[in-house]
Design a protein around this motif. Structure first.
Motif, PDB file in Angstrom:
ATOM      1  N   THR A 266     -14.730 150.525  16.929  1.00 58.97           N
ATOM      2  CA  THR A 266     -15.177 149.426  17.701  1.00 58.97           C
ATOM      3  C   THR A 266     -15.977 148.533  16.335  1.00 58.97           C
ATOM      4  O   THR A 266     -15.915 147.141  16.069  1.00 58.97           O
ATOM      5  CB  THR A 266     -16.407 149.031  18.600  1.00 58.97           C
ATOM      6  OG1 THR A 266     -16.670 150.426  18.462  1.00 58.97           O
ATOM      7  CG2 THR A 266     -15.319 150.142  19.729  1.00 58.97           C
ATOM      8  N   GLU A 267     -16.762 149.390  15.686  1.00 56.20           N
ATOM      9  CA  GLU A 267     -17.479 148.675  13.984  1.00 56.20           C
ATOM     10  C   GLU A 267     -16.729 147.945  13.213  1.00 56.20           C
ATOM     11  O   GLU A 267     -16.753 147.638  12.504  1.00 56.20           O
ATOM     12  CB  GLU A 267     -18.367 149.841  13.381  1.00 56.20           C
ATOM     13  CG  GLU A 267     -18.917 149.403  12.506  1.00 56.20           C
ATOM     14  CD  GLU A 267     -20.339 150.306  12.494  1.00 56.20           C
ATOM     15  OE1 GLU A 267     -20.795 150.126  10.933  1.00 56.20           O
ATOM     16  OE2 GLU A 267     -20.411 151.531  13.109  1.00 56.20           O
ATOM     17  N   GLN A 268     -15.136 148.907  13.115  1.00 57.65           N
ATOM     18  CA  GLN A 268     -14.534 148.856  12.138  1.00 57.65           C
ATOM     19  C   GLN A 268     -13.727 146.901  12.636  1.00 57.65           C
ATOM     20  O   GLN A 268     -13.604 146.090  11.522  1.00 57.65           O
ATOM     21  CB  GLN A 268     -13.041 149.531  11.632  1.00 57.65           C
ATOM     22  CG  GLN A 268     -14.110 150.474  11.238  1.00 57.65           C
ATOM     23  CD  GLN A 268     -12.704 151.882  10.670  1.00 57.65           C
ATOM     24  OE1 GLN A 268     -12.040 151.898  11.763  1.00 57.65           O
ATOM     25  NE2 GLN A 268     -11.801 152.030  10.122  1.00 57.65           N
ATOM     26  N   LEU A 269     -13.624 147.237  13.635  1.00 58.95           N
ATOM     27  CA  LEU A 269     -13.028 146.049  14.635  1.00 58.95           C
ATOM     28  C   LEU A 269     -14.513 144.424  14.872  1.00 58.95           C
ATOM     29  O   LEU A 269     -13.688 143.115  14.703  1.00 58.95           O
ATOM     30  CB  LEU A 269     -12.741 146.184  15.806  1.00 58.95           C
ATOM     31  CG  LEU A 269     -11.568 147.155  15.860  1.00 58.95           C
ATOM     32  CD1 LEU A 269     -10.736 147.047  17.546  1.00 58.95           C
ATOM     33  CD2 LEU A 269     -10.191 146.910  14.975  1.00 58.95           C
ATOM     34  N   ARG A 270     -15.076 144.350  14.218  1.00 54.80           N
ATOM     35  CA  ARG A 270     -15.994 143.979  14.686  1.00 54.80           C
ATOM     36  C   ARG A 270     -15.968 142.550  13.926  1.00 54.80           C
ATOM     37  O   ARG A 270     -16.501 141.266  14.577  1.00 54.80           O
ATOM     38  CB  ARG A 270     -18.054 144.275  13.955  1.00 54.80           C
ATOM     39  CG  ARG A 270     -18.769 143.480  14.575  1.00 54.80           C
ATOM     40  CD  ARG A 270     -19.730 144.234  14.537  1.00 54.80           C
ATOM     41  NE  ARG A 270     -20.400 145.413  15.181  1.00 54.80           N
ATOM     42  CZ  ARG A 270     -20.493 146.493  14.659  1.00 54.80           C
ATOM     43  NH1 ARG A 270     -21.921 145.652  13.618  1.00 54.80           N
ATOM     44  NH2 ARG A 270     -21.221 147.138  15.097  1.00 54.80           N
ATOM     45  N   ALA A 271     -15.440 142.763  13.461  1.00 57.25           N
ATOM     46  CA  ALA A 271     -15.246 141.725  12.023  1.00 57.25           C
ATOM     47  C   ALA A 271     -14.233 140.381  12.678  1.00 57.25           C
ATOM     48  O   ALA A 271     -14.036 139.370  12.257  1.00 57.25           O
ATOM     49  CB  ALA A 271     -15.109 141.551  10.571  1.00 57.25           C
TER      50      ALA A 271
END
Length: 228
Positions: A57-62
């Motif tokens: 989810t952190e990778q997808l945040r952007a």
């Protein structure tokens, strides 16, 4: 009685399922987000932990695209950085944990942001899949039984999403068509074995939303061909 508000997924056609337990590059994630898929679903059955979900989810945040968490266990329900939490109820399970047990434990022991939570009525039809074995699903169903489960979900439980899941195997379009014909307002999701433009096109004729996942990790360029 006021009409039920329209849900964003009612306009979706293609959802990409990302497995927190499988490696994927940032470059591939960017291509997925820019591909035309309507939403990203963070979902997996085996070896799913809160750390793996948090990393993905952190990778997808952007990326400015709807993000769904489909939790495997209460411990892996992380509400930050996702727009929706789709919680499966496996209707044809042989273990009540997958209808009410794990759900009750989550509600009892964790803070729940109900504004993000929606139920999915799962009908699991591939006996060899990890999800069928984990949930002890009764998969040898007639089309009439599958349709009865779908109507039970929509008419009796009021669940907004019915999900026909073949998980790793391409399913029977006739069954998906039959389910489509008995639903009046629930959104029909289909997942399983979509690995080409042709299979994506065929299932899109009957399901409101197709969910594509495994092919991402097997042949990324073929995955891109599944997007309308």
């Amino acid at each position: 009685m006021s009409p039920t508000p329209k849900k964003p997924w009612s306009t979706w056609k293609h959802v990409t399922k990302l497995d927190p337990d499988k490696p994927i590059s940032v470059q591939q994630l960017k291509r997925i987000a820019d591909s035309g898929t309507d939403a990203l679903m963070i979902s997996g059955t085996q070896n799913i932990t809160d750390k793996k979900v948090a990393r993905l989810t952190e990778q997808l945040r952007a990326f400015d695209i709807p993000k769904i968490l489909e939790p495997a266990t209460p411990e892996a329900v992380l509400e930050d950085d996702v727009d929706f939490i789709f919680v499966p109820l496996v209707l044809n399970t042989g273990d009540l944990q997958w209808i009410v047990g794990k759900h009750k434990n989550w509600i009892q022991h964790y803070a729940v942001n109900w504004d993000k939570v929606y139920a999915e009525a799962y009908i699991v039809l591939n006996p060899e899949s990890a999800v069928a074995q984990l949930t002890r699903a009764s998969t040898l169903l007639t089309p009439q039984e599958v349709c009865a489960y779908a109507q039970y979900a929509e008419k009796y439980l009021g669940i907004p999403i019915v999900y026909v899941e073949y998980s790793g195997k391409y399913g029977d379009p006739a069954i998906v068509k039959a389910v489509n014909e008995v639903l009046s307002h629930a959104t029909l999701f289909y997942g399983g074995g979509i690995t080409s433009h042709e299979t994506a096109l065929e299932m899109s004729r009957y399901a409101d939303v197709i969910v594509v996942g495994n092919i991402i990790y097997e042949d990324f360029e073929r995955y891109l061909e599944t997007i309308p």
